[in-house]
Design a protein around this motif. Sequence first.
Motif, PDB file in Angstrom:
ATOM      1  N   TYR A 274      33.079  35.825  35.472  1.00  0.00           N
ATOM      2  CA  TYR A 274      33.999  35.957  36.434  1.00  0.00           C
ATOM      3  C   TYR A 274      33.833  37.203  37.362  1.00  0.00           C
ATOM      4  O   TYR A 274      33.439  38.304  36.918  1.00  0.00           O
ATOM      5  CB  TYR A 274      35.535  35.828  35.698  1.00  0.00           C
ATOM      6  CG  TYR A 274      35.730  34.590  34.994  1.00  0.00           C
ATOM      7  CD1 TYR A 274      35.669  33.309  35.742  1.00  0.00           C
ATOM      8  CD2 TYR A 274      35.778  34.661  33.535  1.00  0.00           C
ATOM      9  CE1 TYR A 274      36.018  32.237  34.710  1.00  0.00           C
ATOM     10  CE2 TYR A 274      35.803  33.795  33.002  1.00  0.00           C
ATOM     11  CZ  TYR A 274      35.771  32.429  33.459  1.00  0.00           C
ATOM     12  OH  TYR A 274      36.127  31.279  32.794  1.00  0.00           O
ATOM     13  N   ARG A 275      34.281  37.003  38.551  1.00  0.00           N
ATOM     14  CA  ARG A 275      34.497  38.246  39.221  1.00  0.00           C
ATOM     15  C   ARG A 275      35.893  38.384  40.110  1.00  0.00           C
ATOM     16  O   ARG A 275      36.678  37.139  40.084  1.00  0.00           O
ATOM     17  CB  ARG A 275      33.448  38.433  40.441  1.00  0.00           C
ATOM     18  CG  ARG A 275      31.910  38.697  40.027  1.00  0.00           C
ATOM     19  CD  ARG A 275      31.094  38.706  41.039  1.00  0.00           C
ATOM     20  NE  ARG A 275      31.002  40.036  41.555  1.00  0.00           N
ATOM     21  CZ  ARG A 275      29.937  41.053  41.157  1.00  0.00           C
ATOM     22  NH1 ARG A 275      29.154  40.793  40.283  1.00  0.00           N
ATOM     23  NH2 ARG A 275      29.910  42.102  41.751  1.00  0.00           N
ATOM     24  N   ILE A 276      36.488  39.499  40.203  1.00  0.00           N
ATOM     25  CA  ILE A 276      37.707  39.409  41.125  1.00  0.00           C
ATOM     26  C   ILE A 276      37.287  40.084  42.573  1.00  0.00           C
ATOM     27  O   ILE A 276      36.660  40.956  42.622  1.00  0.00           O
ATOM     28  CB  ILE A 276      38.862  40.388  40.179  1.00  0.00           C
ATOM     29  CG1 ILE A 276      39.916  40.448  41.127  1.00  0.00           C
ATOM     30  CG2 ILE A 276      38.062  42.020  40.276  1.00  0.00           C
ATOM     31  CD1 ILE A 276      41.217  41.365  40.467  1.00  0.00           C
ATOM     32  N   PHE A 277      37.971  39.340  43.592  1.00  0.00           N
ATOM     33  CA  PHE A 277      37.780  39.531  45.009  1.00  0.00           C
ATOM     34  C   PHE A 277      39.015  40.058  45.661  1.00  0.00           C
ATOM     35  O   PHE A 277      40.015  39.516  45.369  1.00  0.00           O
ATOM     36  CB  PHE A 277      37.012  38.231  45.435  1.00  0.00           C
ATOM     37  CG  PHE A 277      35.848  37.687  44.800  1.00  0.00           C
ATOM     38  CD1 PHE A 277      34.810  38.116  45.400  1.00  0.00           C
ATOM     39  CD2 PHE A 277      36.016  37.104  43.761  1.00  0.00           C
ATOM     40  CE1 PHE A 277      33.432  37.389  45.026  1.00  0.00           C
ATOM     41  CE2 PHE A 277      34.762  36.451  43.211  1.00  0.00           C
ATOM     42  CZ  PHE A 277      33.589  36.805  43.823  1.00  0.00           C
ATOM     43  N   ILE A 278      38.808  40.891  46.584  1.00  0.00           N
ATOM     44  CA  ILE A 278      39.950  41.381  47.432  1.00  0.00           C
ATOM     45  C   ILE A 278      39.439  41.471  48.555  1.00  0.00           C
ATOM     46  O   ILE A 278      38.396  41.816  49.234  1.00  0.00           O
ATOM     47  CB  ILE A 278      40.434  42.695  46.961  1.00  0.00           C
ATOM     48  CG1 ILE A 278      41.327  42.577  45.521  1.00  0.00           C
ATOM     49  CG2 ILE A 278      41.171  43.389  47.873  1.00  0.00           C
ATOM     50  CD1 ILE A 278      41.602  43.942  45.036  1.00  0.00           C
ATOM     51  N   ALA A 279      40.429  40.965  49.527  1.00  0.00           N
ATOM     52  CA  ALA A 279      40.472  41.368  51.152  1.00  0.00           C
ATOM     53  C   ALA A 279      41.649  41.972  51.502  1.00  0.00           C
ATOM     54  O   ALA A 279      42.721  41.573  51.220  1.00  0.00           O
ATOM     55  CB  ALA A 279      39.997  40.074  51.923  1.00  0.00           C
TER      56      ALA A 279
ATOM     57  N   ILE B 181      36.578  44.134  52.467  1.00  0.00           N
ATOM     58  CA  ILE B 181      36.515  43.547  51.190  1.00  0.00           C
ATOM     59  C   ILE B 181      35.672  44.160  50.129  1.00  0.00           C
ATOM     60  O   ILE B 181      35.230  44.854  50.322  1.00  0.00           O
ATOM     61  CB  ILE B 181      35.712  42.113  51.506  1.00  0.00           C
ATOM     62  CG1 ILE B 181      34.349  42.343  51.970  1.00  0.00           C
ATOM     63  CG2 ILE B 181      36.375  41.375  52.664  1.00  0.00           C
ATOM     64  CD1 ILE B 181      33.463  41.025  52.108  1.00  0.00           C
ATOM     65  N   ASP B 182      35.987  43.730  48.977  1.00  0.00           N
ATOM     66  CA  ASP B 182      35.492  44.150  47.880  1.00  0.00           C
ATOM     67  C   ASP B 182      35.647  43.515  46.396  1.00  0.00           C
ATOM     68  O   ASP B 182      36.388  42.444  46.469  1.00  0.00           O
ATOM     69  CB  ASP B 182      36.105  45.837  47.405  1.00  0.00           C
ATOM     70  CG  ASP B 182      35.051  46.541  46.529  1.00  0.00           C
ATOM     71  OD1 ASP B 182      34.073  46.207  46.132  1.00  0.00           O
ATOM     72  OD2 ASP B 182      35.485  47.713  46.418  1.00  0.00           O
ATOM     73  N   ASN B 183      34.606  43.494  45.460  1.00  0.00           N
ATOM     74  CA  ASN B 183      34.660  42.606  44.283  1.00  0.00           C
ATOM     75  C   ASN B 183      33.945  43.586  43.172  1.00  0.00           C
ATOM     76  O   ASN B 183      33.051  44.361  43.626  1.00  0.00           O
ATOM     77  CB  ASN B 183      34.176  41.410  44.489  1.00  0.00           C
ATOM     78  CG  ASN B 183      32.579  41.313  44.808  1.00  0.00           C
ATOM     79  OD1 ASN B 183      31.848  41.415  43.831  1.00  0.00           O
ATOM     80  ND2 ASN B 183      32.131  41.479  45.943  1.00  0.00           N
ATOM     81  N   ILE B 184      34.309  43.162  42.190  1.00  0.00           N
ATOM     82  CA  ILE B 184      33.453  43.600  40.820  1.00  0.00           C
ATOM     83  C   ILE B 184      33.576  42.616  39.759  1.00  0.00           C
ATOM     84  O   ILE B 184      34.345  41.418  39.739  1.00  0.00           O
ATOM     85  CB  ILE B 184      34.203  45.065  40.252  1.00  0.00           C
ATOM     86  CG1 ILE B 184      35.624  44.715  39.716  1.00  0.00           C
ATOM     87  CG2 ILE B 184      34.094  46.075  41.269  1.00  0.00           C
ATOM     88  CD1 ILE B 184      36.124  45.764  38.918  1.00  0.00           C
ATOM     89  N   ALA B 185      32.402  42.467  39.067  1.00  0.00           N
ATOM     90  CA  ALA B 185      32.537  41.622  37.969  1.00  0.00           C
ATOM     91  C   ALA B 185      33.311  42.120  36.797  1.00  0.00           C
ATOM     92  O   ALA B 185      33.857  43.265  36.661  1.00  0.00           O
ATOM     93  CB  ALA B 185      31.056  41.729  37.145  1.00  0.00           C
ATOM     94  N   LEU B 186      33.876  40.958  36.256  1.00  0.00           N
ATOM     95  CA  LEU B 186      35.029  41.150  35.136  1.00  0.00           C
ATOM     96  C   LEU B 186      34.579  41.059  33.742  1.00  0.00           C
ATOM     97  O   LEU B 186      35.038  41.616  32.748  1.00  0.00           O
ATOM     98  CB  LEU B 186      36.273  40.115  35.259  1.00  0.00           C
ATOM     99  CG  LEU B 186      37.042  40.235  36.586  1.00  0.00           C
ATOM    100  CD1 LEU B 186      37.794  39.442  36.805  1.00  0.00           C
ATOM    101  CD2 LEU B 186      37.744  41.842  36.554  1.00  0.00           C
ATOM    102  N   ASN B 187      33.339  40.408  33.655  1.00  0.00           N
ATOM    103  CA  ASN B 187      32.816  40.225  32.178  1.00  0.00           C
ATOM    104  C   ASN B 187      31.219  40.186  32.294  1.00  0.00           C
ATOM    105  O   ASN B 187      30.837  39.761  33.325  1.00  0.00           O
ATOM    106  CB  ASN B 187      33.433  38.921  31.353  1.00  0.00           C
ATOM    107  CG  ASN B 187      33.244  37.738  32.174  1.00  0.00           C
ATOM    108  OD1 ASN B 187      33.050  37.617  33.224  1.00  0.00           O
ATOM    109  ND2 ASN B 187      33.527  36.583  31.512  1.00  0.00           N
TER     110      ASN B 187
END
Length: 282
Positions: free
Chosen positions: A262-267, A276-282
Motif C-alpha cells: 500500500y501507499r498513501i497519496f495526498i494532493a 502532490i506526494d506519496n510514500i510506501a506504507l509497507n
Amino acid sequence: MTVFNTKKEVETLVTSHKATKKTIGFVPTMGALHKGHLSLIQNAFDENDIVFVSIFVNPTQFDNNADLDKYPRTLDADVKLIESISDDIIVFAPSANEIYEQEITSKEYKFDGLEFEMEGKHRKGHFNGVGTILEILFKLVLPNKAYFGEKDFQQLQIVKKLTQKLKLDLDIVGCDIYREDSGLAMSSRNERLSLLARKEAAFIHKTLLAAKEKFGTKSAKEVTEWVTKQFAKNKKFNLEYVEIANIDTLKTVKRKSKNKKYRIFIAAFIENIRLIDNIALN
C-alpha cells in the motif's frame, strides 16, 4: 549539446543508433527541470548508450488553461542543467504543432480502471493527455528504457499499463522521489511558492511519515481520518484528497491484507498551488 525541434531530426538519429544496436534511455519532461529530473537523467545516462530528454509542456494533459499558461518554460536553463551531466545527451524540444500536427487533442485510453482513481477523479482527461503524448514520444524515440519519478506514482503505474496495451518492447523504470532538505517532494511547481509557503509545505511529508507509523497499528480508515484532521487544523492548506491505496490496482483500501502493498497519496493546495506526494506504507 544537441537540441532538436522536429520529429524528423529525431527519427533520423534514432534510426542510425538502432542500426548500431545502441541502447536508448529516455526521460520525458515538461521542462522547468530540477534535481529530481537530473536524478532521472543521470540514471538513464548510467544505464544506456544514448539518452534523449524531451522538454514539452503538453497541453492535452491540463484541465485548467490558467495552470497551463502559468507553467514555467525555461528551456535555456534546462539545457544548461542537462549539460552538467553530459553534453552528449540529446534534447527534443518541439512545439505543440510539431507534436500534434493538425489538431491538439488527446486519444481515449482504457487503463483497466487505474485512470479513475485519485488524480483521475480530480483532473478530467488528464491521463488521456499523458497517454497521448507518451505514445507519440515512445514510438518516435524507440527507447529501451524510460525513466519516471515515483512522485507521480499513479502516472508511473498508468505508463506501465500503457506499454502493455501498446505491446511496446520498453522497460519503464520507476525512480525514488527526490526531496528537498525539508522533505518536500521536488516539483517544478515548488518554484511558484513563496519562501514561507515552501517552508510550510514540508508539512505534507511530515504528515505522510506520521501516517506511515500509525498504519502499523491502525486501520486504513483511521489513518485517513487522522490525516484529514491534521490538514483541517492547518489553515494554510486546502486538502483535495488523501487516499490509502493498493499499489497495483490503486483502489482505496477498505481492509488491510498482509499480502498486499500500500501507499498513501495526498494532493493539497497552498497559495493556490497544487502539490502532490506519496510514500510506501509497507
